[in-house]
Design an enzyme around this catalytic site. Structure first.
Site, PDB file in Angstrom:
ATOM      1  N   ASP A  36      -8.031   8.339  -0.860  1.00  0.00           N
ATOM      2  CA  ASP A  36      -8.766   8.890   0.282  1.00  0.00           C
ATOM      3  C   ASP A  36     -10.145   8.235   0.398  1.00  0.00           C
ATOM      4  O   ASP A  36     -10.579   7.850   1.492  1.00  0.00           O
ATOM      5  CB  ASP A  36      -8.913  10.408   0.111  1.00  0.00           C
ATOM      6  CG  ASP A  36      -9.792  11.033   1.182  1.00  0.00           C
ATOM      7  OD1 ASP A  36      -9.365  11.085   2.340  1.00  0.00           O
ATOM      8  OD2 ASP A  36     -10.915  11.446   0.851  1.00  0.00           O
ATOM      9  N   GLU A  69      -2.187   7.880   0.943  1.00  0.00           N
ATOM     10  CA  GLU A  69      -3.453   7.780   0.215  1.00  0.00           C
ATOM     11  C   GLU A  69      -3.213   7.520  -1.261  1.00  0.00           C
ATOM     12  O   GLU A  69      -3.945   6.732  -1.897  1.00  0.00           O
ATOM     13  CB  GLU A  69      -4.264   9.061   0.403  1.00  0.00           C
ATOM     14  CG  GLU A  69      -4.796   9.248   1.821  1.00  0.00           C
ATOM     15  CD  GLU A  69      -5.591  10.515   2.001  1.00  0.00           C
ATOM     16  OE1 GLU A  69      -6.452  10.546   2.895  1.00  0.00           O
ATOM     17  OE2 GLU A  69      -5.342  11.494   1.261  1.00  0.00           O
TER      18      GLU A  69
END
Length: 239
Positions: free
Chosen positions: A52, A124
């Site tokens: 992320d 992610e």
């Protein structure tokens, strides 16, 4: 249904790496990136945290270089649109990540391999895994390749708020009731469902309808149609 053999799983992972455009040296990292928390404590949540941060940085830098005249707020909106869950899930679908996800029995039976939040988290996690398996330069190249088409079609001067937000603001500015969204129908098989959504606005005589692969996207499409009709109506009144 017979469980896939070890060979079939390895072939699926190899096919995924080809779609990713990256061959893992340490395949255990890829296995971990594809392991949802429903599988147990050895899952992809830590990789998701890392990925992320990386995707936010890479996209931020790409926008900074691509739009030298854009202000901070404009770039923030552009980045938010690119790294939000819906967009990451779309990337996951394009890369067919769901076919290789490792899920707990209950999550798999409930269709977790198609759930947007799980796909977004997996993308992610894969980014984090690629970074640990290689370096930042390699990881950045993969992210930019996956987001290339989206980056090329961006216009920093265009309002980047989504259709539902713009419709809500349009109605609030005129002291109107907020729109009501409704699921009208679900079509297709479990693995390829199509959702028919409607958007009812008091200012319009009829509700707008749209079809999409998820309820969220269907609502956005129906909202965009409603906003288009409202803007045309206002334009005609001003003639």
């Amino acid at each position: 249904m017979k469980a896939p053999s070890k060979r079939a799983k390895e072939q699926a992972l190899q096919a995924l790496m080809e779609r990713l455009g990256y061959q893992f040296t340490n395949r255990d990292l890829l296995h971990l990136a594809l392991s949802h928390r429903s599988l147990g404590p050895n899952n992809n949540e830590r990789l998701e945290f890392l990925g992320d941060s990386i995707v936010n940085f890479v996209i931020a830098e790409a926008l900074y270089r691509q739009f030298p005249k854009a202000k901070e707020g404009q770039m923030s909106r552009l980045r938010a649109g690119l790294v939000k869950g819906v967009t990451l899930a779309e990337v996951g679908k394009e890369l067919q990540v769901g076919e290789c996800l490792r899920l707990g029995t209950g999550e798999r039976k409930s269709g977790g391999q198609r759930r947007e939040s799980i796909l977004a988290d997996a993308v992610e996690s894969i980014i984090g895994a690629i970074y640990l398996d290689s370096d930042m330069q390699t990881c950045e190249a993969r992210i930019l390749a996956w987001f290339d088409a989206r980056l090329r079609t961006l216009d920093w001067q265009t309002n980047q708020k989504d259709a539902k937000t713009r419709l809500q603001e349009f109605l609030q500015a005129r002291k109107q009731e907020l729109p009501v969204y409704e699921l009208l129908q679900v079509k297709g098989n479990d693995h390829e469902q199509i959702f028919v959504m409607s958007c009812q606005v008091d200012m319009l005589d009829v509700a707008t309808q749209a079809e999409a692969s998820s309820r969220r996207i269907g609502e956005q499409k129906a909202a965009a149609l409603a906003l288009q009709m409202l803007e045309q109506h206002v334009a005609q009144e001003n003639v």
